[in-house]
Design an enzyme around this catalytic site. Structure first.
Site, PDB file in Angstrom:
ATOM      1  CG  HIS A   1      83.259  38.456  62.169  1.00  0.00           C
ATOM      2  ND1 HIS A   1      82.317  38.360  61.192  1.00  0.00           N
ATOM      3  CD2 HIS A   1      82.755  37.804  63.241  1.00  0.00           C
ATOM      4  CE1 HIS A   1      81.280  37.679  61.651  1.00  0.00           C
ATOM      5  NE2 HIS A   1      81.519  37.331  62.894  1.00  0.00           N
TER       6      HIS A   1
ATOM      7  NE  ARG B   1      77.137  47.122  56.986  1.00  0.00           N
ATOM      8  CZ  ARG B   1      78.158  46.917  57.789  1.00  0.00           C
ATOM      9  NH1 ARG B   1      78.476  47.847  58.666  1.00  0.00           N
ATOM     10  NH2 ARG B   1      78.866  45.816  57.724  1.00  0.00           N
TER      11      ARG B   1
ATOM     12  CB  CYS C   1      79.918  36.998  58.175  1.00  0.00           C
ATOM     13  SG  CYS C   1      79.929  38.705  58.627  1.00  0.00           S
TER      14      CYS C   1
ATOM     15  CG  HIS D   1      84.470  35.875  57.996  1.00  0.00           C
ATOM     16  ND1 HIS D   1      84.166  36.462  56.791  1.00  0.00           N
ATOM     17  CD2 HIS D   1      83.896  36.654  58.951  1.00  0.00           C
ATOM     18  CE1 HIS D   1      83.410  37.525  57.015  1.00  0.00           C
ATOM     19  NE2 HIS D   1      83.238  37.677  58.311  1.00  0.00           N
TER      20      HIS D   1
ATOM     21  CE  LYS E   1      83.410  45.647  70.022  1.00  0.00           C
ATOM     22  NZ  LYS E   1      82.905  46.669  69.147  1.00  0.00           N
TER      23      LYS E   1
ATOM     24  CG  ASP F   1      84.919  40.800  55.960  1.00  0.00           C
ATOM     25  OD1 ASP F   1      85.425  40.738  57.090  1.00  0.00           O
ATOM     26  OD2 ASP F   1      83.706  40.674  55.736  1.00  0.00           O
TER      27      ASP F   1
ATOM     28  CD  GLN G   1      82.822  44.733  55.894  1.00  0.00           C
ATOM     29  OE1 GLN G   1      82.479  43.618  55.519  1.00  0.00           O
ATOM     30  NE2 GLN G   1      82.468  45.223  57.061  1.00  0.00           N
TER      31      GLN G   1
HETATM   32 ZN   LIG Z   1      82.215  39.121  59.303  1.00  0.00          ZN
END
Ligand SMILES: [Zn+2]
Ligand SMILES: [Zn+2]
Length: 681
Positions: free
Chosen positions: A550, A398, A369, A420, A504, A418, A416
């Protein structure tokens, strides 16, 4: 005078009657309480009644199933007396609160059996878990409990369960509690109690076994009809490797034998489908201690499968107006200090990378992000440009504890899917709806037909812990609720589960053998736009903050492939599977023809293999079925002469012989049919 009297007497009687009525009503108030049921109906019961007695008043069969109850929002023993007006929800084994109390009670039952079989044994903690329970115990210096003891412990548990022993709750003072367990020599319990507040401590006793516990528990042990102790592992006391290693015994119990039998069948199936096992058999991924624990290496077949999944998602994302971006694997430490990720992941994760430049520090990125925020900030935006949707298959790192690592589901580096979305507050609902569409499209394509969604909202009683204005929160929460309703999602709404920065929506899927997995999260964020000072120019010519969403429908490629393997048992849909057909020549003589078949099919975009091993055809068929290849093509004399293949479909037997072009069209049709069925949604 007579007339006056005649007039007065009824008046006095009236007053006396009124007074009596008042007294009766007052008495009634003192001995009766109002119980409100989940359907909002209200009934009166005598003060001090228990949930179990209330259940009995409704029906005996219900009473037999009641395990615990939620009374005014707190979970209680079904046998605890209710003294005030209250809302009441009864719990049976089929809800999570019921299961929790059932398994927690089972942990106590196991402890009772252990105490009887291993005198002097000491107890750590014994919680209910998602499936069953465990107890951490210390059998004492030089003593051991092994797998071989499990049957004996089970038998003892059954003995105590048949004895129908009541779980008795009693409040104790801290001193009393410490003195009880000190005398018993249970130093772990003493340590736990020392951290508790006086006045909040309760003991539960069944038979001759007493445990420190908050409860709630079953009315008595006879509910626990089916018992299976599953495994033994080592576990450090309080998860601290500097402290003593205790013995953790896992078990599961049910109110009916049939339920246990079904569960054990499911466990066997789960073992067969374990993605670590199937991933190895299908040569999808591997790990290397040299590379490092928790860092998956994708093998060619796995990489191709993953690429097909990525392309599949990229295609649908293009349709929905996403733009691809690419960002590096590291970023300056300052970037993550700004985003707040350094505070969250910094200490317990990979440590900063230093350079020859004094004071320069980089971090492996824990999230994509912040990078995407900086892409947004690379130019000015007007309200007309929004929404902007940046998508990236971004790899993040991580540091998970080594004990937490598990196949592809818990790793230290993962990619991910991912994206945004930066939008105006008035666009939130529309954007949410579109993301839900994408998630449902994926579920349909990959045959996840059983799913629910959880809406996480803020705690309405404590708004202070959330950032962002009331107005924005309301807008976002309503957007999620309305979008979910319009899409006809089965949802549960949980108050207080939202992140501090926004509400969420999470999807839970149930796989082919009934297990639940969390897949796909859509998260609203008011925090990062603030931290990165994201702006757009509104129609009013003033600067405004966009809202950020996200979203990752797969979650990560690693986790998603793991779930997909466990869901399908490695039998992937034809469009996705690594090899669609394998050619099996009956003998060496037909290898050349097999090669010809393979070339033809590969030219038609059908993924094939040839099994050239010098084995009997029966064995070749069996081995390749184990590899979950959907079509087996057998070639021998007859096929070579007629330019055909003999087709066997996995799990469906003989399909007869087909000309090569006929087979190619057959496969293409099947793939197209699948994809069209998905697209026609
Ligand atoms: Zn994010
Ligand atoms: Zn307990």
């Amino acid at each position: 005078m007579k007339n006056t009297l005649n007039f007065l007497i009824p008046g006095i009687i009236n007053q006396v009657f009124y007074l009596l009525l008042q007294i009766v009503l007052k008495l009634h108030e003192q001995i009766m309480i109002k119980i409100t049921f989940p359907d909002k109906s209200v009934r009166e019961f005598e003060k001090g009644i228990t949930a179990l007695e209330i259940a009995k008043s409704l029906s005996n069969s219900l009473a037999r199933e009641v395990i615990a109850a939620t009374v005014n929002g707190d979970i209680w023993d079904a046998t605890r007396q209710i003294e005030t007006d209250a809302s009441l929800k009864l719990h049976k084994f089929d809800d999570s609160e019921g299961k929790h109390a059932f398994w927690h009670s089972s942990a106590h039952l196991m402890a009772q059996a252990l105490q009887s079989l291993f005198p002097g044994i000491k107890f750590g903690i014994g919680p209910a878990i998602e499936n069953g329970f465990y107890y951490d115990v210390d059998p004492g210096e030089g003593k051991q409990i092994t797998e071989a003891d499990l049957v004996k412990i089970e038998a003892k548990m059954k003995e105590f369960s048949v004895a129908s022993e009541v779980y008795n709750r009693r409040l104790v003072t801290k001193d009393e509690a410490i003195s009880f367990f000190s005398k018993k020599g249970d130093e772990y319990k003493v340590e736990l109690i020392s951290e508790l507040e006086d006045g909040t401590i309760s003991f539960y006793t069944q038979g001759d076994f007493t445990d420190l516990c908050r409860g709630p528990h079953l009315p008595d042990t006879s509910h626990i009809k089916a018992i299976k102790l599953l495994s033994i592992a080592g576990a450090y006391w309080r998860g601290d490797e500097k402290r003593r290693m205790l013995t953790r015994i896992y078990g599961i119990t049910f109110p009916k034998q049939k339920m246990l039998d079904d569960y054990l069948v499911m466990l066997e199936q789960a073992k067969e489908r374990d993605h670590r096992k199937v991933g190895k058999e299908l040569e999808l991924f591997t790990f290397s201690q040299k590379v490092g624990a928790g860092l998956p290496l994708w093998l060619p077949k796995g990489a191709q499968l993953r690429e097909r999944l990525e392309n599949f998602l990229k295609k649908i994302q293009r349709k929905y107006g996403y733009e691809p971006v690419i960002t590096p694997h590291i970023g300056q430490k300052e970037l993550y200090v700004t985003s707040g990720h350094y505070a969250k992941y910094g200490k317990d994760s990979f440590q900063p990378i230093r350079t020859p430049q004094e004071g320069e520090e980089f971090l492996l990125k824990p999230m994509n992000c912040p990078h995407h925020c900086e892409i947004y900030n690379s130019k000015q935006h007007s309200y007309r440009d929004l929404p902007i949707r940046y998508a990236e298959f971004g790899t993040v790192y991580r540091y998970e504890q080594s004990g937490e690592l598990h196949g592809l589901t818990r790793v230290r580096g993962f990619t991910q899917d991912d994206a945004h979305i930066f939008c105006r507050p008035d666009q939130l609902k529309d954007e949410f709806t579109k993301v839900i569409d994408i998630v449902l499209y994926i579920f349909k394509a990959l045959d996840f037909n059983d799913y629910t969604a959880q809406i996480s909202l803020r705690d309405p009683n404590d708004k202070s812990k959330y950032i962002g204005s009331d107005e924005n929160w309301e807008k976002a929460e309503n957007a999620i609720i309305e979008a979910s309703a319009e899409k006809g999602l089965k949802t549960v709404t949980v108050l207080g589960e939202a992140a501090f920065y926004g509400p969420k929506l999470d999807f839970m899927v149930r796989d082919a053998i009934g297990r639940k997995w969390q897949l796909g999260t859509i998260q609203v964020d008011y925090n990062l736009p603030e931290r990165f000072e994201l702006e757009y120019t509104g129609a009013d010519n003033l600067k405004h903050r966009p809202v950020m969403i996200h979203r990752a429908p797969f979650g990560s490629m690693e986790r998603f492939v793991a779930v997909l393997i466990e869901h399908t048992g490695g039998k992937f849909p034809l469009w996705l599977t690594p090899d669609q057909a394998v050619i099996l020549p009956i003998s060496e003589k037909y290898e050349e023809y097999a090669q010809k078949v393979s070339d033809f099919l590969n030219n038609s975009d059908i993924r094939t293999l040839i099994d050239l091993r010098n084995e009997k055809i029966g064995k070749k068929i069996r081995d390749n079925e184990l590899k979950r290849i959907p079509y087996l093509l057998i070639v021998g004399e007859k096929e070579m002469e007629s330019n055909t293949v003999s087709v066997r479909k996995q799990g469906d037997g003989d399909k007869g012989s087909m000309k090569l072009d006929e087979f190619a069209v057959f496969i293409q049709n099947e793939v197209n049919k699948l994809l069209e069925a998905i697209d026609s949604k």
